[in-house]
Design a protein around this motif. Structure first.
Motif, PDB file in Angstrom:
ATOM      1  N   ALA A  69     -21.941 -19.070 -46.571  1.00 24.07           N
ATOM      2  CA  ALA A  69     -20.894 -19.535 -45.809  1.00 24.07           C
ATOM      3  C   ALA A  69     -21.228 -19.899 -44.517  1.00 24.07           C
ATOM      4  CB  ALA A  69     -19.634 -18.369 -45.603  1.00 24.07           C
ATOM      5  N   SER A  70     -22.677 -20.144 -44.339  1.00 22.43           N
ATOM      6  CA  SER A  70     -23.202 -20.514 -42.899  1.00 22.43           C
ATOM      7  C   SER A  70     -22.689 -19.632 -41.497  1.00 22.43           C
ATOM      8  CB  SER A  70     -22.814 -22.235 -42.468  1.00 22.43           C
ATOM      9  OG  SER A  70     -23.081 -22.900 -43.447  1.00 22.43           O
ATOM     10  N   CYS A  71     -22.394 -18.371 -42.067  1.00 19.67           N
ATOM     11  CA  CYS A  71     -21.788 -17.471 -41.075  1.00 19.67           C
ATOM     12  C   CYS A  71     -22.784 -16.215 -40.678  1.00 19.67           C
ATOM     13  CB  CYS A  71     -20.515 -16.912 -41.838  1.00 19.67           C
ATOM     14  SG  CYS A  71     -19.829 -15.566 -41.134  1.00 19.67           S
ATOM     15  N   THR A  72     -22.920 -16.443 -39.358  1.00 19.96           N
ATOM     16  CA  THR A  72     -24.018 -15.661 -38.653  1.00 19.96           C
ATOM     17  C   THR A  72     -23.169 -14.273 -38.479  1.00 19.96           C
ATOM     18  OG1 THR A  72     -25.164 -17.405 -37.725  1.00 19.96           O
ATOM     19  CG2 THR A  72     -25.576 -15.428 -36.774  1.00 19.96           C
ATOM     20  N   LEU A  73     -23.658 -13.069 -38.898  1.00 20.54           N
ATOM     21  CA  LEU A  73     -23.112 -11.757 -38.568  1.00 20.54           C
ATOM     22  C   LEU A  73     -23.988 -11.065 -37.612  1.00 20.54           C
ATOM     23  CD1 LEU A  73     -22.660 -10.358 -42.391  1.00 20.54           C
ATOM     24  CD2 LEU A  73     -21.242 -11.735 -40.875  1.00 20.54           C
ATOM     25  N   SER A  74     -23.420 -10.413 -36.753  1.00 19.93           N
ATOM     26  CA  SER A  74     -23.972  -9.847 -35.579  1.00 19.93           C
ATOM     27  C   SER A  74     -23.609  -8.170 -35.765  1.00 19.93           C
ATOM     28  CB  SER A  74     -23.490 -10.022 -34.324  1.00 19.93           C
ATOM     29  OG  SER A  74     -23.902 -11.466 -34.154  1.00 19.93           O
ATOM     30  N   PRO A  75     -24.602  -7.322 -36.264  1.00 25.06           N
ATOM     31  CA  PRO A  75     -24.185  -6.134 -36.456  1.00 25.06           C
ATOM     32  C   PRO A  75     -23.791  -5.124 -35.273  1.00 25.06           C
ATOM     33  CG  PRO A  75     -26.522  -6.299 -37.044  1.00 25.06           C
ATOM     34  CD  PRO A  75     -25.920  -7.550 -36.488  1.00 25.06           C
ATOM     35  N   VAL A 104     -28.105  -4.002 -44.749  1.00 20.95           N
ATOM     36  CA  VAL A 104     -27.687  -5.027 -43.525  1.00 20.95           C
ATOM     37  C   VAL A 104     -28.585  -6.278 -43.516  1.00 20.95           C
ATOM     38  CG1 VAL A 104     -27.847  -4.935 -41.066  1.00 20.95           C
ATOM     39  CG2 VAL A 104     -27.198  -2.814 -42.189  1.00 20.95           C
ATOM     40  N   ASP A 105     -29.809  -6.101 -44.009  1.00 22.30           N
ATOM     41  CA  ASP A 105     -30.334  -7.477 -43.961  1.00 22.30           C
ATOM     42  C   ASP A 105     -29.851  -8.376 -45.221  1.00 22.30           C
ATOM     43  OD1 ASP A 105     -32.125  -6.483 -42.228  1.00 22.30           O
ATOM     44  OD2 ASP A 105     -33.782  -6.096 -43.609  1.00 22.30           O
ATOM     45  N   ALA A 106     -29.470  -7.909 -46.288  1.00 20.34           N
ATOM     46  CA  ALA A 106     -28.950  -8.773 -47.117  1.00 20.34           C
ATOM     47  C   ALA A 106     -27.683  -9.167 -46.897  1.00 20.34           C
ATOM     48  CB  ALA A 106     -28.803  -7.850 -48.561  1.00 20.34           C
ATOM     49  N   GLY A 125     -14.783 -14.121 -37.806  1.00 17.52           N
ATOM     50  CA  GLY A 125     -13.977 -12.683 -37.549  1.00 17.52           C
ATOM     51  C   GLY A 125     -14.789 -11.708 -38.075  1.00 17.52           C
ATOM     52  N   PRO A 126     -13.961 -10.566 -37.879  1.00 19.02           N
ATOM     53  CA  PRO A 126     -14.641  -9.297 -38.060  1.00 19.02           C
ATOM     54  C   PRO A 126     -15.132  -9.218 -39.569  1.00 19.02           C
ATOM     55  CG  PRO A 126     -12.582  -8.740 -37.206  1.00 19.02           C
ATOM     56  CD  PRO A 126     -12.749 -10.112 -37.139  1.00 19.02           C
ATOM     57  N   ILE A 127     -16.055  -8.457 -40.077  1.00 21.27           N
ATOM     58  CA  ILE A 127     -16.437  -7.947 -41.222  1.00 21.27           C
ATOM     59  C   ILE A 127     -16.827  -6.546 -41.182  1.00 21.27           C
ATOM     60  CG2 ILE A 127     -17.861  -8.175 -43.497  1.00 21.27           C
ATOM     61  CD1 ILE A 127     -17.992 -11.166 -42.490  1.00 21.27           C
ATOM     62  N   TYR A 128     -16.358  -5.718 -42.070  1.00 16.42           N
ATOM     63  CA  TYR A 128     -16.664  -4.021 -42.040  1.00 16.42           C
ATOM     64  C   TYR A 128     -17.624  -3.879 -43.257  1.00 16.42           C
ATOM     65  CZ  TYR A 128     -13.255  -4.406 -38.576  1.00 16.42           C
ATOM     66  OH  TYR A 128     -12.313  -4.828 -37.328  1.00 16.42           O
ATOM     67  N   MET A 129     -18.614  -3.383 -43.200  1.00 24.06           N
ATOM     68  CA  MET A 129     -19.606  -2.950 -44.292  1.00 24.06           C
ATOM     69  C   MET A 129     -19.582  -1.578 -44.230  1.00 24.06           C
ATOM     70  SD  MET A 129     -23.386  -3.847 -45.379  1.00 24.06           S
ATOM     71  CE  MET A 129     -24.647  -2.645 -44.641  1.00 24.06           C
ATOM     72  N   GLU A 130     -19.277  -0.927 -45.202  1.00 21.88           N
ATOM     73  CA  GLU A 130     -19.589   0.523 -45.209  1.00 21.88           C
ATOM     74  C   GLU A 130     -20.391   1.067 -46.397  1.00 21.88           C
ATOM     75  OE1 GLU A 130     -15.562   2.159 -46.265  1.00 21.88           O
ATOM     76  OE2 GLU A 130     -14.630   0.922 -44.482  1.00 21.88           O
ATOM     77  N   LEU A 131     -21.243   1.974 -46.025  1.00 25.10           N
ATOM     78  CA  LEU A 131     -21.945   2.436 -47.212  1.00 25.10           C
ATOM     79  C   LEU A 131     -21.790   4.080 -47.375  1.00 25.10           C
ATOM     80  CD1 LEU A 131     -25.380   0.892 -46.235  1.00 25.10           C
ATOM     81  CD2 LEU A 131     -24.411   0.983 -48.603  1.00 25.10           C
ATOM     82  N   CYS A 132     -21.529   4.428 -48.513  1.00 28.96           N
ATOM     83  CA  CYS A 132     -21.706   5.991 -48.807  1.00 28.96           C
ATOM     84  C   CYS A 132     -22.973   6.471 -49.512  1.00 28.96           C
ATOM     85  CB  CYS A 132     -20.300   6.373 -49.270  1.00 28.96           C
ATOM     86  SG  CYS A 132     -19.563   5.490 -50.116  1.00 28.96           S
ATOM     87  N   TYR A 133     -23.508   7.554 -49.229  1.00 30.02           N
ATOM     88  CA  TYR A 133     -24.700   7.851 -49.929  1.00 30.02           C
ATOM     89  C   TYR A 133     -24.682   9.272 -49.975  1.00 30.02           C
ATOM     90  CZ  TYR A 133     -29.819   8.502 -50.545  1.00 30.02           C
ATOM     91  OH  TYR A 133     -30.913   8.911 -50.889  1.00 30.02           O
ATOM     92  N   SER A 134     -25.363   9.857 -51.066  1.00 25.10           N
ATOM     93  CA  SER A 134     -25.657  11.285 -50.899  1.00 25.10           C
ATOM     94  C   SER A 134     -26.603  11.429 -52.115  1.00 25.10           C
ATOM     95  CB  SER A 134     -24.311  12.109 -51.258  1.00 25.10           C
ATOM     96  OG  SER A 134     -23.919  12.163 -52.767  1.00 25.10           O
ATOM     97  N   ASP A 164     -19.701  -8.571 -36.285  1.00 26.64           N
ATOM     98  CA  ASP A 164     -18.939  -9.754 -35.520  1.00 26.64           C
ATOM     99  C   ASP A 164     -19.501 -10.927 -36.160  1.00 26.64           C
ATOM    100  OD1 ASP A 164     -17.296  -8.600 -33.856  1.00 26.64           O
ATOM    101  OD2 ASP A 164     -18.515  -8.614 -32.312  1.00 26.64           O
ATOM    102  N   SER A 165     -18.499 -12.058 -36.232  1.00 24.97           N
ATOM    103  CA  SER A 165     -18.910 -13.426 -36.830  1.00 24.97           C
ATOM    104  C   SER A 165     -18.079 -14.442 -36.224  1.00 24.97           C
ATOM    105  CB  SER A 165     -19.150 -13.518 -38.400  1.00 24.97           C
ATOM    106  OG  SER A 165     -17.733 -13.696 -38.798  1.00 24.97           O
ATOM    107  N   GLU A 166     -18.571 -15.502 -36.293  1.00 29.22           N
ATOM    108  CA  GLU A 166     -17.482 -16.735 -35.818  1.00 29.22           C
ATOM    109  C   GLU A 166     -16.308 -16.776 -36.525  1.00 29.22           C
ATOM    110  OE1 GLU A 166     -20.831 -16.764 -37.100  1.00 29.22           O
ATOM    111  OE2 GLU A 166     -21.017 -18.824 -38.112  1.00 29.22           O
TER     112      GLU A 166
END
Lengths: 131, 169
Positions: free
Chosen positions: B26-32, B15-17, B157-166, B153-155
């Motif tokens: 991209a000068s794009c601020t992401l809000s989780p 999330v931080d990265a 538009g939306p971006i979806y990060m997915e993480l899978c882990y096991s 959310d961002s200026e």
């Protein structure tokens, strides 16, 4: 810009998007003579041919991770070639681990930059190389 | 420690990265937004970039192998806006020039997250990024992994990060 604008630069990255970004940033800094290569394996013969033609590259900006020849192997080839021992070589990598910096420094890199970076950071690194 | 607890620790560096990379490139601020478990394999966006990761979690007394995958999925509109910003050209349709941008972004996110994962005891080996493009495409997730979606959310538009882990038993 203290450096001449037409210094001959080779940008090496397997991702076309990244090559374009780096070229745009170099253009913003003021450089005008920029060629690109899509892998270390493509770049190495270009560097050799440029020497043969008497118009060698004066600055290499290379990604580290590339599928055929890595930036590290390209750097080792450059450094082991007579006349290229001091060719300015800026390595770019996505991996921020300290170990990578040590490896690149041992191989003779001129400076090192971790993605993501801005044109201002790129300029700062270039200024340090050519100071 | 359970896989669920490991997952919370594991997800923070990504999330931080992700926020850092979109802001710098991209000068794009992401809000989780609130994360959710994903059960379906259909993508949330139209262009999806993904990269695998594997390694070991070292908790001192025990080493557990793990496997993971980072996915970033973009609606077309968001992807075009980010590409236009990053490449200083206007893109309104999918174009070969911008095909590998998503791969470069997940590569950067993974590369940055690796450094912080190391401080949490994770050794990690990155795979090569891949891209899928098209409406409602499917994503093949590593078998047996839990998939968590973290919408941003961002200026642009939306971006979806997915993480899978096991952890691999």
């Amino acid at each position: 810009m203290a450096l001449k604008a037409d210094i001959k630069i080779l940008v090496v990255d397997d991702m076309s998007t990244m090559r374009k970004i780096i070229k745009n940033m170099l253009g913003q800094i003021g450089f005008t003579n920029i060629t690109e290569a899509d892998d270390g394996a493509t770049a190495w013969p270009m560097i050799q041919n440029a020497i043969k033609e008497g118009n060698p590259y004066e600055f290499i900006v290379s990604d580290w991770n590339m599928p055929q020849m890595s930036g590290l192997d390209l750097l080792k080839n450059v450094r082991s070639t007579s006349g290229l021992e001091k060719l300015p070589f800026l390595m770019i990598t996505a991996e921020a681990e300290q170990g990578n910096v040590v490896i690149a420094v041992k191989a003779g890199v001129s400076n090192f930059i971790v993605k993501p970076f801005s044109a201002a950071v790129l300029k700062e690194k270039i200024d340090k190389i050519f100071k | 420690m359970s896989t669920e607890n490991n997952f919370i620790d594991f997800s923070r560096p990504f999330v931080d990265a992700c926020k850092n990379i979109f802001l710098t490139m991209a000068s794009c601020t992401l809000s989780p937004k609130k994360p959710e478990i994903k059960k379906e394999t259909t993508s949330r966006g139209d262009i999806t970039a993904f990269i695998g990761l594997s390694g070991e979690l070292d908790k001192g007394d025990k080493k557990s192998p793990y496997k993971a995958m980072l996915v970033i999925s973009f609606p077309y509109e968001t992807y075009f806006k980010i590409a236009s910003k990053m490449l200083s050209e206007t893109y309104t349709t999918y174009h070969p020039d911008i095909h590998d941008m998503g791969g470069e972004l997940v590569n950067m996110i993974m590369g940055n997250a690796k450094r912080d994962l190391k401080t949490l005891g994770y050794s990690s080996n990155m795979a090569i990024p891949s891209i899928i493009e098209g409406k409602n495409h499917s994503i093949t997730y590593p078998a047996g992994t839990t998939i968590v979606v973290i919408p941003f959310d961002s200026e642009m538009g939306p971006i979806y990060m997915e993480l899978c882990y096991s952890t691999v038993e």
